[in-house]
Design a protein around this motif. Structure first.
Motif, PDB file in Angstrom:
ATOM      1  N   PRO A 134      16.797  17.605  13.463  1.00  0.00           N
ATOM      2  CA  PRO A 134      18.132  17.361  12.903  1.00  0.00           C
ATOM      3  C   PRO A 134      18.874  16.193  13.559  1.00  0.00           C
ATOM      4  N   TYR A 135      18.388  15.729  14.701  1.00  0.00           N
ATOM      5  CA  TYR A 135      19.057  14.650  15.422  1.00  0.00           C
ATOM      6  C   TYR A 135      18.459  13.274  15.117  1.00  0.00           C
ATOM      7  N   GLY A 136      17.329  13.243  14.423  1.00  0.00           N
ATOM      8  CA  GLY A 136      16.652  11.978  14.186  1.00  0.00           C
ATOM      9  C   GLY A 136      16.066  11.393  15.455  1.00  0.00           C
ATOM     10  N   PHE A 137      15.663  12.239  16.400  1.00  0.00           N
ATOM     11  CA  PHE A 137      15.182  11.764  17.693  1.00  0.00           C
ATOM     12  C   PHE A 137      13.815  11.089  17.593  1.00  0.00           C
ATOM     13  N   LEU A 138      13.760   9.870  18.088  1.00  0.00           N
ATOM     14  CA  LEU A 138      12.528   9.095  18.253  1.00  0.00           C
ATOM     15  C   LEU A 138      12.313   8.929  19.746  1.00  0.00           C
ATOM     16  N   VAL A 139      11.156   9.337  20.246  1.00  0.00           N
ATOM     17  CA  VAL A 139      10.859   9.143  21.664  1.00  0.00           C
ATOM     18  C   VAL A 139      10.809   7.650  21.955  1.00  0.00           C
ATOM     19  N   SER A 140      11.332   7.269  23.121  1.00  0.00           N
ATOM     20  CA  SER A 140      11.310   5.870  23.528  1.00  0.00           C
ATOM     21  C   SER A 140      10.917   5.760  24.991  1.00  0.00           C
ATOM     22  N   THR A 141       9.786   5.158  25.226  1.00  0.00           N
ATOM     23  CA  THR A 141       9.353   4.815  26.577  1.00  0.00           C
ATOM     24  C   THR A 141       8.812   3.398  26.500  1.00  0.00           C
ATOM     25  N   SER A 142       8.793   2.707  27.610  1.00  0.00           N
ATOM     26  CA  SER A 142       8.380   1.303  27.564  1.00  0.00           C
ATOM     27  C   SER A 142       6.957   1.171  27.049  1.00  0.00           C
ATOM     28  N   CYS A 143       6.732   0.122  26.275  1.00  0.00           N
ATOM     29  CA  CYS A 143       5.432  -0.099  25.631  1.00  0.00           C
ATOM     30  C   CYS A 143       4.495  -0.800  26.615  1.00  0.00           C
ATOM     31  N   ASN A 144       3.898   0.014  27.459  1.00  0.00           N
ATOM     32  CA  ASN A 144       2.931  -0.472  28.438  1.00  0.00           C
ATOM     33  C   ASN A 144       2.202   0.709  29.051  1.00  0.00           C
ATOM     34  N   PRO A 145       0.955   0.501  29.431  1.00  0.00           N
ATOM     35  CA  PRO A 145       0.317   1.514  30.259  1.00  0.00           C
ATOM     36  C   PRO A 145       1.013   1.519  31.628  1.00  0.00           C
ATOM     37  N   THR A 146       1.061   2.663  32.277  1.00  0.00           N
ATOM     38  CA  THR A 146       1.696   2.764  33.585  1.00  0.00           C
ATOM     39  C   THR A 146       1.142   1.687  34.512  1.00  0.00           C
ATOM     40  N   ALA A 147       2.043   1.040  35.242  1.00  0.00           N
ATOM     41  CA  ALA A 147       1.743  -0.001  36.239  1.00  0.00           C
ATOM     42  C   ALA A 147       1.589  -1.400  35.651  1.00  0.00           C
TER      43      ALA A 147
END
Length: 193
Positions: A134-147
């Motif tokens: 109901p919130y329209g939540f889209l996950v957002s994390t930086s577009c990169n493999p860790t490190a």
């Protein structure tokens, strides 16, 4: 955007431009997609994730638990980006009766929320709204493999995640020169500059 939203609801991941760098995410309420995302980024589930939405009204249950002056401060950070050139994510306590899965909060009792001003991503968030989200939540994390450094363009995003379950939404970032900050919604303190 409806076709993309449908694919996200089926468990696809998406790489997309944000205010500063590229993000990678999924429908926040699709457990399989979130687990896939954590796996390809090699990110521990206990860290929690940021979610984006398209407008303040969608997250009113999170805001209503706060004093009026704090609500105004939070909303102002999302409305006056042209002067700060910095996006702000706020850590909100989970309101009573609100069902937020632990794959979003990790080991925390709060949820990191940002109202995004990127027009294409705001439309995508709006297209995710349904009974399950109901919130329209889209996950957002930086577009990169860790490190590795975050992607700043489509080419780099595709070089990181170009095979498999990831869609790519071509476009430009908003050109902000400061990375997003994270602040505490209750106390206002800065957690990440």
């Amino acid at each position: 955007m409806n076709d993309i939203a449908h694919q996200l609801k089926q468990g696809k991941l998406i790489a997309y431009p944000t205010e500063t760098v590229w993000g990678i995410g999924c429908d926040a309420f699709c457990e399989k997609a979130v687990m896939d995302l954590l796996s390809i980024k090699n990110r521990p589930i206990d860290k929690g994730l940021i979610v984006l939405t398209d407008k303040v009204e969608r997250i009113s249950p999170f805001l209503q638990a706060l004093p009026t002056d704090r609500q105004a401060e939070i909303v102002a950070t999302w409305q006056h980006l042209h002067t700060t050139k910095q996006a702000t994510t706020w850590l909100f306590p989970i309101p009573n009766g609100t069902k937020i899965p632990m794959w979003l909060t990790g080991s925390h009792d709060s949820l990191a929320i940002r109202v995004i001003n990127h027009p294409a991503i705001a439309k995508l968030c709006a297209s995710l709204v349904d009974d399950d989200n109901p919130y329209g939540f889209l996950v957002s994390t930086s577009c990169n493999p860790t490190a590795l450094p975050p992607a700043h363009d489509l080419y780099t995003a595709m070089s990181y995640f170009g095979s498999g379950n990831v869609m790519f939404l071509d476009g430009k970032t908003l050109g902000f020169d400061k990375p997003s900050q994270i602040r505490c919604a209750v106390g206002g303190g800065v957690i990440r500059i």
